[in-house]
Design a protein around this motif. Structure first.
Motif, PDB file in Angstrom:
ATOM      1  N   SER A   1      -4.388  -1.668  -9.867  1.00 64.45           N
ATOM      2  CA  SER A   1      -4.979  -0.585 -10.658  1.00 64.45           C
ATOM      3  C   SER A   1      -5.613   0.488  -9.779  1.00 64.45           C
ATOM      4  O   SER A   1      -5.983   1.554 -10.282  1.00 64.45           O
ATOM      5  N   PHE A   2      -5.740   0.218  -8.482  1.00 68.05           N
ATOM      6  CA  PHE A   2      -6.356   1.187  -7.580  1.00 68.05           C
ATOM      7  C   PHE A   2      -5.319   1.979  -6.775  1.00 68.05           C
ATOM      8  O   PHE A   2      -5.698   2.821  -5.956  1.00 68.05           O
ATOM      9  N   LEU A   3      -4.035   1.698  -6.990  1.00 64.83           N
ATOM     10  CA  LEU A   3      -2.998   2.480  -6.318  1.00 64.83           C
ATOM     11  C   LEU A   3      -3.112   3.943  -6.748  1.00 64.83           C
ATOM     12  O   LEU A   3      -3.129   4.254  -7.935  1.00 64.83           O
ATOM     13  N   GLY A   4      -3.195   4.831  -5.759  1.00 63.87           N
ATOM     14  CA  GLY A   4      -3.329   6.246  -6.061  1.00 63.87           C
ATOM     15  C   GLY A   4      -4.743   6.675  -6.381  1.00 63.87           C
ATOM     16  O   GLY A   4      -5.009   7.873  -6.514  1.00 63.87           O
ATOM     17  N   MET A   5      -5.674   5.720  -6.511  1.00 65.65           N
ATOM     18  CA  MET A   5      -7.072   6.038  -6.796  1.00 65.65           C
ATOM     19  C   MET A   5      -7.923   5.879  -5.542  1.00 65.65           C
ATOM     20  O   MET A   5      -8.748   6.729  -5.237  1.00 65.65           O
ATOM     21  N   LEU A   6      -7.722   4.779  -4.820  1.00 67.10           N
ATOM     22  CA  LEU A   6      -8.382   4.587  -3.542  1.00 67.10           C
ATOM     23  C   LEU A   6      -7.499   5.149  -2.432  1.00 67.10           C
ATOM     24  O   LEU A   6      -6.259   5.151  -2.556  1.00 67.10           O
ATOM     25  N   PRO A   7      -8.086   5.628  -1.341  1.00 70.19           N
ATOM     26  CA  PRO A   7      -7.259   6.004  -0.181  1.00 70.19           C
ATOM     27  C   PRO A   7      -6.434   4.814   0.286  1.00 70.19           C
ATOM     28  O   PRO A   7      -6.888   3.666   0.205  1.00 70.19           O
ATOM     29  N   ASP A   8      -5.243   5.089   0.758  1.00 68.02           N
ATOM     30  CA  ASP A   8      -4.375   4.003   1.215  1.00 68.02           C
ATOM     31  C   ASP A   8      -5.070   3.133   2.251  1.00 68.02           C
ATOM     32  O   ASP A   8      -4.933   1.898   2.246  1.00 68.02           O
ATOM     33  N   GLU A   9      -5.824   3.773   3.155  1.00 67.21           N
ATOM     34  CA  GLU A   9      -6.489   3.016   4.218  1.00 67.21           C
ATOM     35  C   GLU A   9      -7.529   2.050   3.643  1.00 67.21           C
ATOM     36  O   GLU A   9      -7.725   0.952   4.171  1.00 67.21           O
ATOM     37  N   ALA A  10      -8.189   2.467   2.560  1.00 72.70           N
ATOM     38  CA  ALA A  10      -9.201   1.597   1.956  1.00 72.70           C
ATOM     39  C   ALA A  10      -8.558   0.372   1.324  1.00 72.70           C
ATOM     40  O   ALA A  10      -9.039  -0.756   1.472  1.00 72.70           O
ATOM     41  N   LEU A  11      -7.454   0.568   0.607  1.00 75.98           N
ATOM     42  CA  LEU A  11      -6.770  -0.551  -0.043  1.00 75.98           C
ATOM     43  C   LEU A  11      -6.197  -1.499   1.002  1.00 75.98           C
ATOM     44  O   LEU A  11      -6.298  -2.725   0.871  1.00 75.98           O
ATOM     45  N   THR A  12      -5.619  -0.933   2.059  1.00 75.83           N
ATOM     46  CA  THR A  12      -5.098  -1.771   3.137  1.00 75.83           C
ATOM     47  C   THR A  12      -6.215  -2.540   3.819  1.00 75.83           C
ATOM     48  O   THR A  12      -6.059  -3.713   4.171  1.00 75.83           O
ATOM     49  N   GLY A  13      -7.378  -1.900   3.965  1.00 76.52           N
ATOM     50  CA  GLY A  13      -8.511  -2.558   4.597  1.00 76.52           C
ATOM     51  C   GLY A  13      -9.013  -3.746   3.806  1.00 76.52           C
ATOM     52  O   GLY A  13      -9.403  -4.761   4.380  1.00 76.52           O
TER      53      GLY A  13
ATOM     54  N   GLY B   1      12.414   6.358  -7.966  1.00 77.76           N
ATOM     55  CA  GLY B   1      11.280   6.368  -7.040  1.00 77.76           C
ATOM     56  C   GLY B   1      11.394   5.275  -5.993  1.00 77.76           C
ATOM     57  O   GLY B   1      11.671   4.119  -6.327  1.00 77.76           O
ATOM     58  N   PRO B   2      11.180   5.592  -4.714  1.00 73.91           N
ATOM     59  CA  PRO B   2      11.320   4.605  -3.634  1.00 73.91           C
ATOM     60  C   PRO B   2      10.100   3.694  -3.542  1.00 73.91           C
ATOM     61  O   PRO B   2       9.088   3.920  -4.224  1.00 73.91           O
ATOM     62  N   PRO B   3      10.152   2.673  -2.695  1.00 72.43           N
ATOM     63  CA  PRO B   3       8.984   1.813  -2.490  1.00 72.43           C
ATOM     64  C   PRO B   3       7.798   2.634  -1.983  1.00 72.43           C
ATOM     65  O   PRO B   3       7.957   3.559  -1.191  1.00 72.43           O
ATOM     66  N   ILE B   4       6.601   2.266  -2.452  1.00 75.67           N
ATOM     67  CA  ILE B   4       5.381   2.966  -2.047  1.00 75.67           C
ATOM     68  C   ILE B   4       4.952   2.464  -0.670  1.00 75.67           C
ATOM     69  O   ILE B   4       4.796   1.254  -0.466  1.00 75.67           O
ATOM     70  N   PRO B   5       4.745   3.359   0.293  1.00 77.58           N
ATOM     71  CA  PRO B   5       4.424   2.921   1.664  1.00 77.58           C
ATOM     72  C   PRO B   5       3.222   1.989   1.760  1.00 77.58           C
ATOM     73  O   PRO B   5       3.270   0.991   2.480  1.00 77.58           O
ATOM     74  N   VAL B   6       2.114   2.281   1.046  1.00 78.85           N
ATOM     75  CA  VAL B   6       0.941   1.426   1.181  1.00 78.85           C
ATOM     76  C   VAL B   6       1.214   0.039   0.608  1.00 78.85           C
ATOM     77  O   VAL B   6       0.678  -0.965   1.112  1.00 78.85           O
ATOM     78  N   VAL B   7       2.037  -0.056  -0.422  1.00 79.96           N
ATOM     79  CA  VAL B   7       2.390  -1.367  -0.964  1.00 79.96           C
ATOM     80  C   VAL B   7       3.161  -2.169   0.078  1.00 79.96           C
ATOM     81  O   VAL B   7       2.918  -3.367   0.263  1.00 79.96           O
ATOM     82  N   ARG B   8       4.054  -1.501   0.778  1.00 80.72           N
ATOM     83  CA  ARG B   8       4.813  -2.194   1.822  1.00 80.72           C
ATOM     84  C   ARG B   8       3.882  -2.699   2.921  1.00 80.72           C
ATOM     85  O   ARG B   8       4.040  -3.819   3.412  1.00 80.72           O
ATOM     86  N   ARG B   9       2.902  -1.873   3.304  1.00 85.13           N
ATOM     87  CA  ARG B   9       1.972  -2.290   4.362  1.00 85.13           C
ATOM     88  C   ARG B   9       1.135  -3.480   3.919  1.00 85.13           C
ATOM     89  O   ARG B   9       0.947  -4.443   4.669  1.00 85.13           O
ATOM     90  N   VAL B  10       0.609  -3.409   2.703  1.00 84.38           N
ATOM     91  CA  VAL B  10      -0.207  -4.517   2.200  1.00 84.38           C
ATOM     92  C   VAL B  10       0.645  -5.775   2.057  1.00 84.38           C
ATOM     93  O   VAL B  10       0.199  -6.879   2.395  1.00 84.38           O
ATOM     94  N   ASN B  11       1.861  -5.633   1.565  1.00 84.34           N
ATOM     95  CA  ASN B  11       2.738  -6.794   1.410  1.00 84.34           C
ATOM     96  C   ASN B  11       3.001  -7.478   2.742  1.00 84.34           C
ATOM     97  O   ASN B  11       3.104  -8.714   2.808  1.00 84.34           O
TER      98      ASN B  11
END
Length: 244
Positions: free
Chosen positions: A223-235, A184-194
């Motif tokens: 624990s919210f990866l895949g549960m919250l929308p990516d935009e919400a977690l990034t926000g 599995g490759p890096p998760i895009p939202v994790v890269r953005r948050v990082n």
């Protein structure tokens, strides 16, 4: 007066100046977090989450502001505390107190004024020992070796991935950064948050944000990866970093 109570008192004393640096929503959030910190000061793990959020909320505050020494006193021994913000990898010095019930009475319920003082002896472990303990905790999370991470990243791991140096196992990449499944490759939202957390500069701080409790979310962001929308977690990450 313990460190959490002193911080709340300083916030009240400096309210006028703080309002010059924070908008109304940010100031209300600061007061709510500071009161929450006083209420949970007997639980270091929970209190540290509030300190972490306060630190990011005040990120734009000048390094010489009087609030910083009061906040730093929760993270490092007062004799070692700098004037400006300390690293996010520090751990809370507040320890359980037998005076918790008395503090609620002294505060007079839900009043808005500063809390009254109490005498609470607190140990002051060395800063190096505190940071080492936090790093040991973060290294217990599931992780990939440098070889495994390269296998999952075309062209090698990008710089925004969190890379932790383990003295026994070498470079480790926390596994939550990658999609579940073999290869599995890096998760895009994790890269953005990082990138927002500047993981390439402070990987330990970024890992701590993902893996520790978050007052705003009610649990570790991972624990919210895949549960919250990516935009919400990034926000949430952007609000903590930029103080929006």
């Amino acid at each position: 007066m313990d460190h959490a109570e002193k911080l709340l008192a300083v916030i009240w004393e400096e309210s006028g100046d703080l309002r010059d640096h924070l908008d109304d929503d940010q100031y209300r959030s600061l007061l709510a977090l500071a009161r929450h910190l006083v209420d949970v000061a007997d639980d270091p793990a929970v209190a540290l989450r509030a300190v972490h959020d306060i630190r990011h909320l005040l990120r734009a505050l000048p390094g010489g502001h009087p609030v910083w020494p009061a906040l730093n006193a929760l993270l490092v021994p007062s004799s070692q505390a700098p004037g400006g913000p300390v690293p996010a990898t520090s751990a809370l010095l507040t320890r359980p107190s037998a005076c918790a019930g008395a503090r609620a009475v002294e505060r007079g319920g839900e009043g808005e004024g500063p809390v009254k003082p109490t005498s609470i002896p607190e140990p002051e472990p060395g800063t190096d020992a505190i940071v080492a303990e936090v790093q040991r905790r973060l290294l217990t999370a599931p992780s990939l070796s440098a070889h495994e991470a390269r296998h999952r990243c075309a062209g090698g791991p990008p710089p925004e991935l969190i890379r932790l140096d383990d003295p026994l196992r070498g470079e480790r990449y926390p596994a939550f950064q990658f999609a579940i499944g073999s290869g599995g490759p890096p998760i895009p939202v994790v890269r953005r948050v990082n990138r927002l957390l500047m993981a390439h500069v402070d990987p330990w701080g970024a890992a701590d944000w993902w893996l520790s409790g978050n007052t705003w979310l009610g649990g570790p962001p991972v624990s919210f990866l895949g549960m919250l929308p990516d935009e919400a977690l990034t926000g949430v990450a952007r609000a903590l970093v930029e103080g929006d």
